[in-house]
Motif scaffolding. Structure first.
Motif, PDB file in Angstrom:
ATOM      1  N   ALA A   1      -3.046   4.676  -1.885  1.00  0.00           N
ATOM      2  CA  ALA A   1      -3.220   4.189  -0.697  1.00  0.00           C
ATOM      3  C   ALA A   1      -1.941   3.535   0.037  1.00  0.00           C
ATOM      4  N   ARG A   2      -0.849   3.125  -0.764  1.00  0.00           N
ATOM      5  CA  ARG A   2       0.210   2.728  -0.491  1.00  0.00           C
ATOM      6  C   ARG A   2       1.042   3.675  -0.098  1.00  0.00           C
ATOM      7  N   GLY A   3       1.119   4.762  -0.725  1.00  0.00           N
ATOM      8  CA  GLY A   3       1.702   6.016  -0.241  1.00  0.00           C
ATOM      9  C   GLY A   3       1.533   6.549   1.127  1.00  0.00           C
ATOM     10  N   GLY A   4       0.163   6.478   1.492  1.00  0.00           N
ATOM     11  CA  GLY A   4      -0.117   6.736   2.759  1.00  0.00           C
ATOM     12  C   GLY A   4       0.204   5.881   3.695  1.00  0.00           C
ATOM     13  N   LEU A   5       0.260   4.588   3.626  1.00  0.00           N
ATOM     14  CA  LEU A   5       0.937   3.609   4.380  1.00  0.00           C
ATOM     15  C   LEU A   5       2.257   3.740   4.550  1.00  0.00           C
ATOM     16  N   ASP A   6       3.074   3.947   3.463  1.00  0.00           N
ATOM     17  CA  ASP A   6       4.660   4.146   3.682  1.00  0.00           C
ATOM     18  C   ASP A   6       4.852   5.394   4.310  1.00  0.00           C
ATOM     19  N   ALA A   7       4.032   6.450   4.469  1.00  0.00           N
ATOM     20  CA  ALA A   7       4.262   7.592   5.201  1.00  0.00           C
ATOM     21  C   ALA A   7       4.030   7.249   6.649  1.00  0.00           C
ATOM     22  N   LEU A   8       2.859   6.633   6.999  1.00  0.00           N
ATOM     23  CA  LEU A   8       2.455   6.394   8.429  1.00  0.00           C
ATOM     24  C   LEU A   8       3.755   5.468   9.173  1.00  0.00           C
ATOM     25  N   LEU A   9       4.030   4.466   8.240  1.00  0.00           N
ATOM     26  CA  LEU A   9       5.000   3.600   8.798  1.00  0.00           C
ATOM     27  C   LEU A   9       6.199   4.176   9.145  1.00  0.00           C
ATOM     28  N   LYS A  10       6.527   5.545   8.702  1.00  0.00           N
ATOM     29  CA  LYS A  10       7.613   6.363   8.850  1.00  0.00           C
ATOM     30  C   LYS A  10       7.624   7.120  10.225  1.00  0.00           C
ATOM     31  N   GLN A  11       6.333   7.330  10.759  1.00  0.00           N
ATOM     32  CA  GLN A  11       6.331   8.213  11.832  1.00  0.00           C
ATOM     33  C   GLN A  11       6.644   7.452  13.198  1.00  0.00           C
ATOM     34  N   PRO A  12       7.320   8.382  14.100  1.00  0.00           N
ATOM     35  CA  PRO A  12       7.583   7.870  15.328  1.00  0.00           C
ATOM     36  C   PRO A  12       6.595   7.368  16.342  1.00  0.00           C
ATOM     37  N   GLY A  13       6.843   6.293  17.068  1.00  0.00           N
ATOM     38  CA  GLY A  13       5.509   5.894  18.014  1.00  0.00           C
ATOM     39  C   GLY A  13       4.641   4.865  17.231  1.00  0.00           C
ATOM     40  N   VAL A  14       4.716   4.727  16.107  1.00  0.00           N
ATOM     41  CA  VAL A  14       3.926   3.753  15.463  1.00  0.00           C
ATOM     42  C   VAL A  14       4.534   2.332  15.265  1.00  0.00           C
ATOM     43  N   ASP A  15       3.493   1.233  15.949  1.00  0.00           N
ATOM     44  CA  ASP A  15       3.585   0.111  15.856  1.00  0.00           C
ATOM     45  C   ASP A  15       3.607  -0.646  14.658  1.00  0.00           C
ATOM     46  N   GLN A  16       4.615  -0.932  13.865  1.00  0.00           N
ATOM     47  CA  GLN A  16       4.411  -1.291  12.488  1.00  0.00           C
ATOM     48  C   GLN A  16       3.736  -2.778  12.254  1.00  0.00           C
ATOM     49  N   ALA A  17       3.795  -3.564  13.435  1.00  0.00           N
ATOM     50  CA  ALA A  17       3.054  -4.543  13.349  1.00  0.00           C
ATOM     51  C   ALA A  17       1.728  -4.601  13.476  1.00  0.00           C
ATOM     52  N   ARG A  18       1.066  -3.619  13.983  1.00  0.00           N
ATOM     53  CA  ARG A  18      -0.254  -3.189  14.038  1.00  0.00           C
ATOM     54  C   ARG A  18      -0.922  -1.934  13.444  1.00  0.00           C
ATOM     55  N   ILE A  19      -1.205  -2.182  12.015  1.00  0.00           N
ATOM     56  CA  ILE A  19      -1.577  -0.948  11.359  1.00  0.00           C
ATOM     57  C   ILE A  19      -2.908  -1.423  10.551  1.00  0.00           C
ATOM     58  N   GLY A  20      -3.941  -0.365  10.632  1.00  0.00           N
ATOM     59  CA  GLY A  20      -5.287  -0.582  10.026  1.00  0.00           C
ATOM     60  C   GLY A  20      -5.579   0.512   9.299  1.00  0.00           C
ATOM     61  N   ALA A  21      -6.827   0.345   8.642  1.00  0.00           N
ATOM     62  CA  ALA A  21      -7.176   1.389   7.554  1.00  0.00           C
ATOM     63  C   ALA A  21      -8.557   1.524   7.653  1.00  0.00           C
ATOM     64  N   ILE A  22      -9.197   2.641   7.306  1.00  0.00           N
ATOM     65  CA  ILE A  22     -10.435   2.791   7.266  1.00  0.00           C
ATOM     66  C   ILE A  22     -10.704   3.767   6.371  1.00  0.00           C
ATOM     67  N   GLY A  23     -12.169   3.744   5.808  1.00  0.00           N
ATOM     68  CA  GLY A  23     -12.242   4.806   4.672  1.00  0.00           C
ATOM     69  C   GLY A  23     -13.791   5.092   4.472  1.00  0.00           C
ATOM     70  N   PHE A  24     -13.968   6.107   3.794  1.00  0.00           N
ATOM     71  CA  PHE A  24     -15.497   6.424   3.563  1.00  0.00           C
ATOM     72  C   PHE A  24     -15.823   6.719   2.192  1.00  0.00           C
ATOM     73  N   CYS A  25     -16.968   6.294   1.662  1.00  0.00           N
ATOM     74  CA  CYS A  25     -17.196   6.352   0.128  1.00  0.00           C
ATOM     75  C   CYS A  25     -16.009   5.604  -0.362  1.00  0.00           C
ATOM     76  N   PHE A  26     -15.462   6.507  -1.522  1.00  0.00           N
ATOM     77  CA  PHE A  26     -14.329   5.908  -2.329  1.00  0.00           C
ATOM     78  C   PHE A  26     -13.186   5.583  -1.229  1.00  0.00           C
ATOM     79  N   GLY A  27     -12.995   6.517  -0.208  1.00  0.00           N
ATOM     80  CA  GLY A  27     -12.117   6.120   0.802  1.00  0.00           C
ATOM     81  C   GLY A  27     -12.144   4.590   1.126  1.00  0.00           C
ATOM     82  N   GLY A  28     -13.375   3.998   1.424  1.00  0.00           N
ATOM     83  CA  GLY A  28     -13.413   2.851   1.765  1.00  0.00           C
ATOM     84  C   GLY A  28     -12.822   1.772   0.618  1.00  0.00           C
ATOM     85  N   THR A  29     -13.130   2.089  -0.656  1.00  0.00           N
ATOM     86  CA  THR A  29     -12.811   1.385  -1.743  1.00  0.00           C
ATOM     87  C   THR A  29     -11.074   1.388  -1.456  1.00  0.00           C
ATOM     88  N   MET A  30     -10.497   2.533  -1.370  1.00  0.00           N
ATOM     89  CA  MET A  30      -9.076   2.550  -1.558  1.00  0.00           C
ATOM     90  C   MET A  30      -8.606   1.533  -0.047  1.00  0.00           C
TER      91      MET A  30
END
Length: 241
Positions: free
Chosen positions: A96-125
């Motif tokens: 999950a952290r790897g995905g977060l780090d990848a998202l934070l590197k993307q242009p146009g992302v407000d790094q102070a406003r990050i959320g996560a959703i998931g389905f089934c095991f993805g919710g666990t993640m």
């Protein structure tokens, strides 16, 4: 217009292939949302939800689970992979952290406003990422596993939590919901648990009915719409400037 881009990143020693969705660039940075898939891997369901989030104005990254963009179809094989991750959340959190780090590197992302959703095991993640102390404004789990091997880590959760669960989900029985409530209370978390009557597992996934196990997995259009609306309201709250 929604644009889509393949994002390669490394997590838990695996080469991951995610899919990024965003509206055409705007001047102001936008909140970013991670989307973690069901246990089978990053398929259409999670990608379509990420695209819908982009339509709401977020930058959304649909994250890989098994590496290489794999989508598995054998339940036994999937459970063999997921079981050790449930027993020791370190691997789950690393992916999950790897995905977060990848998202934070993307242009146009407000790094102070990050959320996560998931389905089934993805919710666990999503929940495990929050328990790891990641800087998340909020996480949402849809028909997600609620238990963790490290409930004491709830004290590290920095944002708000919403879990949307079917009342008759055999994969998330009442005792698990009660343990989750106790964990959230002990951790001092700002949490919500939405329980939908007459609903079982995978209620957001239209393909769930293909398994022919209606007592266990079944799409429910009404609950799908209700839980998605709850998520939208939740993110409006947690991302408020």
């Amino acid at each position: 217009m929604i644009r889509s881009e393949t994002i390669n990143y490394v997590a838990d020693g695996l080469s991951m292939i995610g899919q990024l969705y965003a509206q055409d660039a705007t001047a102001a940075p936008r909140p970013g949302v991670l989307v973690f898939p069901e246990a089978f891997g990053l398929g259409y369901h999670a990608k379509s939800r990420a695209e819908r989030l982009a339509g709401l104005g977020y930058v959304a990254l649909a994250c890989d689970l098994h590496g290489g963009g794999q989508v598995l179809d054998d339940l036994g094989a999937v459970m063999g992979l997921i079981g050790p991750m449930r027993a020791d959340p370190a691997s789950t959190r690393a992916r999950a952290r790897g995905g977060l780090d990848a998202l934070l590197k993307q242009p146009g992302v407000d790094q102070a406003r990050i959320g996560a959703i998931g389905f089934c095991f993805g919710g666990t993640m999503a929940l495990e990422l929050a328990r790891s102390g990641a800087d998340l404004a909020g996480v949402v789990g849809f028909h997600s596993g609620l238990l963790t091997a490290r409930p004491q880590d709830a004290t590290s959760i920095k944002g708000k939590v919403l879990a949307c669960i079917g009342a008759d989900d055999p994969a998330v029985p009442f005792d698990e919901r009660r343990a989750f409530e106790e964990e959230m209370r002990a951790g001092g978390v700002d949490w919500q648990l939405h329980v939908y009557g007459g609903v079982v597992h995978s209620f957001t996934n239209k393909n769930a009915d293909r398994m022919n196990r209606p007592e266990m997995v079944r799409y429910d259009a009404k609950t799908d719409a209700r839980s998605w609306a709850s998520m939208q309201s939740f993110f409006t709250e947690v991302f408020a400037a």
